[in-house]
Design an enzyme around this catalytic site. Structure first.
Site, short mmCIF file in Angstrom:
data_model
loop_
_atom_site.label_atom_id
_atom_site.label_comp_id
_atom_site.label_asym_id
_atom_site.label_seq_id
_atom_site.Cartn_x
_atom_site.Cartn_y
_atom_site.Cartn_z
N ASP A 80 -11.27 7.58 -8.20
CA ASP A 80 -10.54 6.64 -9.06
C ASP A 80 -11.24 5.29 -9.05
O ASP A 80 -11.28 4.61 -8.03
CB ASP A 80 -9.10 6.48 -8.55
N TYR A 92 -13.57 -3.05 -11.37
CA TYR A 92 -14.04 -2.96 -9.98
C TYR A 92 -15.55 -3.22 -9.89
O TYR A 92 -16.07 -3.48 -8.81
CB TYR A 92 -13.74 -1.59 -9.34
N LYS A 120 -10.73 2.98 -16.01
CA LYS A 120 -9.64 2.25 -16.68
C LYS A 120 -10.17 1.17 -17.62
O LYS A 120 -11.20 0.55 -17.36
CB LYS A 120 -8.73 1.58 -15.62
N HIS A 146 -5.29 -0.33 -17.95
CA HIS A 146 -5.14 -0.80 -16.56
C HIS A 146 -3.82 -1.57 -16.33
O HIS A 146 -3.14 -1.36 -15.34
CB HIS A 146 -6.35 -1.68 -16.20
N1 LIG Z 1 -4.15 0.55 -11.25
C1 LIG Z 1 -4.15 -0.51 -10.49
O1 LIG Z 1 -3.75 -1.62 -10.92
C2 LIG Z 1 -4.64 -0.39 -9.09
C3 LIG Z 1 -4.46 -1.46 -8.19
C4 LIG Z 1 -4.91 -1.30 -6.90
C5 LIG Z 1 -5.53 -0.11 -6.49
N2 LIG Z 1 -5.72 0.90 -7.39
C6 LIG Z 1 -6.37 2.18 -7.01
O2 LIG Z 1 -5.68 2.73 -5.89
C7 LIG Z 1 -6.63 2.95 -4.84
C8 LIG Z 1 -5.96 2.83 -3.49
O3 LIG Z 1 -5.32 1.57 -3.33
P1 LIG Z 1 -5.95 0.33 -2.51
O4 LIG Z 1 -7.38 0.58 -2.27
O5 LIG Z 1 -5.58 -0.92 -3.22
O6 LIG Z 1 -5.14 0.33 -1.16
P2 LIG Z 1 -4.83 1.41 0.00
O7 LIG Z 1 -5.59 2.65 -0.23
O8 LIG Z 1 -3.34 1.44 0.16
O9 LIG Z 1 -5.35 0.66 1.30
C9 LIG Z 1 -6.70 0.39 1.54
C10 LIG Z 1 -6.74 -0.42 2.84
O10 LIG Z 1 -6.28 0.41 3.92
C11 LIG Z 1 -7.30 0.49 4.91
N3 LIG Z 1 -7.29 1.88 5.41
C12 LIG Z 1 -7.62 3.00 4.72
N4 LIG Z 1 -7.45 4.09 5.47
C13 LIG Z 1 -7.02 3.67 6.68
C14 LIG Z 1 -6.69 4.35 7.89
N5 LIG Z 1 -6.75 5.68 7.99
N6 LIG Z 1 -6.29 3.59 8.95
C15 LIG Z 1 -6.21 2.26 8.84
N7 LIG Z 1 -6.51 1.56 7.74
C16 LIG Z 1 -6.91 2.27 6.65
C17 LIG Z 1 -8.59 0.13 4.23
O11 LIG Z 1 -9.47 -0.48 5.14
P3 LIG Z 1 -10.96 0.12 5.40
O12 LIG Z 1 -11.65 0.17 4.07
O13 LIG Z 1 -11.55 -0.86 6.34
O14 LIG Z 1 -10.75 1.48 6.01
C18 LIG Z 1 -8.12 -0.88 3.19
O15 LIG Z 1 -7.99 -2.17 3.75
C19 LIG Z 1 -7.68 1.88 -5.11
O16 LIG Z 1 -8.86 2.04 -4.37
C20 LIG Z 1 -7.83 2.00 -6.61
O17 LIG Z 1 -8.60 3.14 -6.93
C21 LIG Z 1 -5.28 0.77 -8.69
#
Ligand SMILES: NC(=O)c1ccc[n+]([C@@H]2O[C@H](COP(=O)([O-])OP(=O)(O)OC[C@H]3O[C@@H](n4cnc5c(N)ncnc54)[C@H](OP(=O)(O)O)[C@@H]3O)[C@@H](O)[C@H]2O)c1
Length: 276
Positions: free
Chosen positions: A48, A53, A78, A109
């Site tokens: 994704d 990004y 997106k 988005h």
């Molecule tokens: N459509 C939208 O508006 C929108 C907005 C935000 C995100 N997204 C999508 O959703 C995806 C996921 O959301 P997100 O990246 O915002 O947040 P997330 O996946 O909820 O959290 C990522 C954070 O958690 C940490 N983490 C990951 N696995 C871990 C584990 N096993 N133990 C401890 N910490 C851990 C990561 O740190 P490290 O990297 O240091 O492990 C990072 O700081 C995004 O990458 C993107 O593709 C979409």
């Protein structure tokens, strides 16, 4: 390279999406190729990304290098807010960055409703879907009022709505609206973006200990058992692997209930009405 045993969900477009994927928000463009290569090696087959990004090219390079057959991969990107007046041009640029001739899912988005352009942008995405260059199309960060506006136009039903969703922000009202329409929910920020400690929520650490798993693995398992599509991000290969190691345990109904009760209606990201 063996794929992780993720279940798939059939979208209303008829196409299947692996329920567990890998997200690349805030993955440094210079590191994206390496990190996505790690994720593909671990066995993720659903990626994704988004134009905003800035790392579509790195995602594309990792895909090309992997040698994995295109049809085994599911790639989402997106349409950024500033491009809502030219979805076709923006989509072509994304395809070029990715080095692909189609994506599996293309999303608006954010609604950025004040600009008044998302309904026409949705028509643009439908044309892209009809051309076959996006297998499925959908939206992100849409509230019921935004969905009502695009559904009133008829045409293709969005395959998904990708929204902030995690144990402290479970979005039940929106899920109850989307479910009967056959629009699947994708959870962004599934781990709360690391902006709060999951083990602060009552009961989560106990559930993790009972299964010999981390609270993050419990959260990912919860998304899967709730029928949500989920793609946690990590820049560490160890955590990338940990987040995929969620298919050897199951949360009981009581445990699901404990997590359901931990909802705090606590957003960690922007409100769709405030992103303009
Ligand atoms: N459509 C939208 O508006 C929108 C907005 C935000 C995100 N997204 C999508 O959703 C995806 C996921 O959301 P997100 O990246 O915002 O947040 P997330 O996946 O909820 O959290 C990522 C954070 O958690 C940490 N983490 C990951 N696995 C871990 C584990 N096993 N133990 C401890 N910490 C851990 C990561 O740190 P490290 O990297 O240091 O492990 C990072 O700081 C995004 O990458 C993107 O593709 C979409």
């Amino acid at each position: 390279m063996t794929a992780i045993p993720s279940p798939t969900i059939t979208l209303n477009s008829g196409h299947d999406i692996p329920q567990l994927g890998f997200g690349v928000f805030k993955v440094d463009p210079d590191e994206t190729e390496r990190i996505v290569s790690d994720a593909l090696e671990v066995g993720y087959r659903h990626l994704d990304t988004a134009k905003i990004y800035g790392n579509e090219a790195g995602v594309g390079r990792a895909i090309a290098k992997s040698g994995i057959a295109r049809e085994e991969l599911f790639v989402t990107t997106k349409l950024w807010n500033d491009d809502q007046t030219d979805p076709e041009g923006a989509f072509q640029r994304s395809l070029e960055e990715l080095g692909l001739d189609y994506v599996d899912l293309y999303l608006i988005h954010w609604p950025v409703a004040e600009r008044g352009t998302y309904v026409d942008a949705w028509k643009g995405l439908q044309a892209i879907a009809e051309s076959g260059r996006a297998r499925s199309v959908g939206v992100s960060n849409f509230q019921p009022k935004h969905l009502d506006a695009i559904l009133a136009e008829g045409g293709i039903l969005p395959a998904v709505n990708q929204v902030e969703l995690h144990p402290a922000f479970q979005q039940w009202e929106l899920r109850d609206y989307l479910g009967p329409k056959g629009i699947h929910v994708e959870s962004w920020g599934p781990l709360g973006q690391g902006k709060y400690e999951l083990n602060e929520l009552p009961g989560l650490q106990g559930i993790a200990d009972a299964h010999g798993k981390s609270v993050q693995q419990v959260a990912i398992r919860w998304h899967l058992q709730e029928g949500l599509i989920v793609f946690p991000k990590s820049s560490s290969k160890e955590r990338i692997a940990q987040n995929a190691d969620v298919f050897d345990f199951e949360l009981s109904d009581d445990e699901l209930d404990v997590i359901r009760k931990a909802d705090q209606n606590r957003r960690v990201g922007g409100h769709p009405d405030e992103i303009n």
